[in-house]
Design a protein around this motif. Sequence first.
Motif, mmCIF file in Angstrom:
data_model
loop_
_atom_site.group_PDB
_atom_site.id
_atom_site.type_symbol
_atom_site.label_atom_id
_atom_site.label_comp_id
_atom_site.label_asym_id
_atom_site.label_seq_id
_atom_site.Cartn_x
_atom_site.Cartn_y
_atom_site.Cartn_z
ATOM 1 N N ASP A 232 0.832 -1.202 0.000
ATOM 2 C CA ASP A 232 0.000 0.000 0.000
ATOM 3 C C ASP A 232 0.869 1.256 0.000
ATOM 4 N N LYS A 233 0.210 2.398 -0.206
ATOM 5 C CA LYS A 233 0.924 3.670 -0.277
ATOM 6 C C LYS A 233 1.420 4.081 1.114
ATOM 7 N N ARG A 234 2.675 4.553 1.188
ATOM 8 C CA ARG A 234 3.231 5.052 2.448
ATOM 9 C C ARG A 234 2.471 6.302 2.888
ATOM 10 N N PHE A 235 2.489 6.566 4.204
ATOM 11 C CA PHE A 235 1.924 7.830 4.679
ATOM 12 C C PHE A 235 2.923 8.952 4.433
ATOM 13 N N ASN A 236 2.390 10.155 4.269
ATOM 14 C CA ASN A 236 3.238 11.341 4.179
ATOM 15 C C ASN A 236 3.696 11.689 5.594
ATOM 16 N N LEU A 237 4.997 11.543 5.854
ATOM 17 C CA LEU A 237 5.501 11.651 7.225
ATOM 18 C C LEU A 237 5.346 13.049 7.803
ATOM 19 N N ALA A 238 5.102 14.035 6.955
ATOM 20 C CA ALA A 238 4.939 15.414 7.441
ATOM 21 C C ALA A 238 3.526 15.684 7.926
ATOM 22 N N GLY A 239 2.636 14.711 7.750
ATOM 23 C CA GLY A 239 1.237 14.909 8.135
ATOM 24 C C GLY A 239 0.353 14.286 7.075
ATOM 25 N N ASP A 240 -0.606 13.465 7.524
ATOM 26 C CA ASP A 240 -1.416 12.704 6.573
ATOM 27 C C ASP A 240 -2.745 12.346 7.225
ATOM 28 N N PHE A 241 -3.830 12.737 6.605
ATOM 29 C CA PHE A 241 -5.141 12.441 7.195
ATOM 30 C C PHE A 241 -5.790 11.209 6.555
ATOM 31 N N THR A 242 -5.115 10.575 5.589
ATOM 32 C CA THR A 242 -5.716 9.421 4.917
ATOM 33 C C THR A 242 -5.564 8.177 5.787
ATOM 34 N N PHE A 243 -6.257 7.123 5.406
ATOM 35 C CA PHE A 243 -6.158 5.879 6.171
ATOM 36 C C PHE A 243 -6.023 4.709 5.205
ATOM 37 N N ARG A 244 -5.589 3.570 5.737
ATOM 38 C CA ARG A 244 -5.419 2.361 4.927
ATOM 39 C C ARG A 244 -6.248 1.237 5.528
ATOM 40 N N LYS A 245 -6.856 0.456 4.658
ATOM 41 C CA LYS A 245 -7.580 -0.728 5.119
ATOM 42 C C LYS A 245 -6.619 -1.908 5.209
ATOM 43 N N ILE A 246 -6.785 -2.711 6.237
ATOM 44 C CA ILE A 246 -5.934 -3.897 6.422
ATOM 45 C C ILE A 246 -6.849 -5.115 6.606
ATOM 46 N N PRO A 247 -6.844 -6.058 5.658
ATOM 47 C CA PRO A 247 -7.692 -7.253 5.812
ATOM 48 C C PRO A 247 -7.298 -8.057 7.056
ATOM 49 N N GLY A 248 -8.300 -8.597 7.734
ATOM 50 C CA GLY A 248 -8.079 -9.294 9.000
ATOM 51 C C GLY A 248 -7.241 -10.553 8.906
ATOM 52 N N ASP A 249 -7.098 -11.096 7.681
ATOM 53 C CA ASP A 249 -6.303 -12.320 7.536
ATOM 54 C C ASP A 249 -4.893 -12.042 7.003
ATOM 55 N N THR A 250 -4.471 -10.770 7.034
ATOM 56 C CA THR A 250 -3.138 -10.436 6.523
ATOM 57 C C THR A 250 -2.045 -11.001 7.427
ATOM 58 N N PRO A 251 -1.092 -11.763 6.856
ATOM 59 C CA PRO A 251 0.054 -12.202 7.684
ATOM 60 C C PRO A 251 0.885 -10.987 8.103
ATOM 61 N N THR A 252 1.427 -11.006 9.308
ATOM 62 C CA THR A 252 2.128 -9.813 9.807
ATOM 63 C C THR A 252 3.380 -9.479 8.988
ATOM 64 N N ASN A 253 3.936 -10.475 8.299
ATOM 65 C CA ASN A 253 5.121 -10.148 7.481
ATOM 66 C C ASN A 253 4.762 -9.386 6.195
ATOM 67 N N GLU A 254 3.482 -9.167 5.968
ATOM 68 C CA GLU A 254 3.048 -8.336 4.832
ATOM 69 C C GLU A 254 2.665 -6.928 5.277
ATOM 70 N N LEU A 255 2.955 -6.621 6.561
ATOM 71 C CA LEU A 255 2.605 -5.297 7.102
ATOM 72 C C LEU A 255 3.862 -4.493 7.400
ATOM 73 N N MET A 256 3.712 -3.176 7.393
ATOM 74 C CA MET A 256 4.827 -2.293 7.760
ATOM 75 C C MET A 256 4.277 -1.006 8.358
#
Lengths: 83, 151
Positions: free
Chosen positions: B49-73
Motif C-alpha cells: 500500500d501507499k506510504r503515509f506522508n511523514l509530514a502529516g497525513d489524514f488518509t487511512f489504509r484498510k488492512i484485511p483481517g487475515d493479513t500475515p504480519t510479514n506483509e505489514l509495515m
Amino acid sequence: MIVQRAIESAGIPTIIIAALPPVVRQSGSPRAVAPIVPMGANAGEPNNIEMQTGIIKDTLEQLIQIPSAGKIVSLNYEYNAEV
Amino acid sequence: MTKMTVVNGLQSEIYVPITPKPVWAQVEKELKEMRVALATAAGVHLKTDKRFNLAGDFTFRKIPGDTPTNELMVSHGGYDQADVNKDINCMFPIDRLRELAESGFIKEVAPTHIGFMGGGGDQKKFNEYTGPEVAKILKEEQVDAVLLTAG
C-alpha cells in the motif's frame, strides 16, 4: 482520539491502549487503558506473546467494565524499551 | 468549538484545558459474541500500500483481517519504530486478536482493520473525513467493538 470518538459516535463501543494517558484524557477518549509502555509498544514488548495477550485481554475486559465516558484504567504491565 | 473570547486579545493566566464533550456507545454484547476490529494511529499498512506522508497525513489504509504480519509495515513520522519493526503486534496486535478468536475469548476478527497516522496532520480533515469514513466502514461490516492503539 478524533477517530476513536467518531467510531464511538457511530454507535460502536471503543477502547484505546494509551502510552500517554494525559493526552487521552484531554482529547476526550471514551474508554482507555494505560499499561506502562513507551510510545511505539502500546500493546506490549515485542515478541512477548504473554504480555501482549494479557494487555489485549485486560483491555477488552475493560471495554465491558468501564461504566462511563472518560475513564482511564491503569494496567499492571510494564515494558521499558532499551534505547 | 465554543467561542470563548469576551475581550479581544485578553488571555487568561490560568491554563484551562477544554475537553470535548463525552461520547458513549453502550456495550450490548458479551466479548465471546463480539466481532472485533483494530484501528491504529501508528501508521500501519500493507507493504504493497501507499506510504503515509511523514509530514502529516489524514488518509487511512484498510488492512484485511487475515493479513500475515510479514506483509505489514509502518510509515509514521512521529515515534521510534524500533519495537514495531521487530514485531508489529506491539502496535497492531492482530496475531493476538486472531488467537483470542481461536480460543473463543471473542467471537471473531473483523474482516477489515484500519491504519492511519496520528499525532498531527489536518485536524479538520480528521474530524470531517477520516473519522466518519472509518466509522462507516466498521459499521457496515457490523463490528461490535474497536480496539485502538497509539495515544
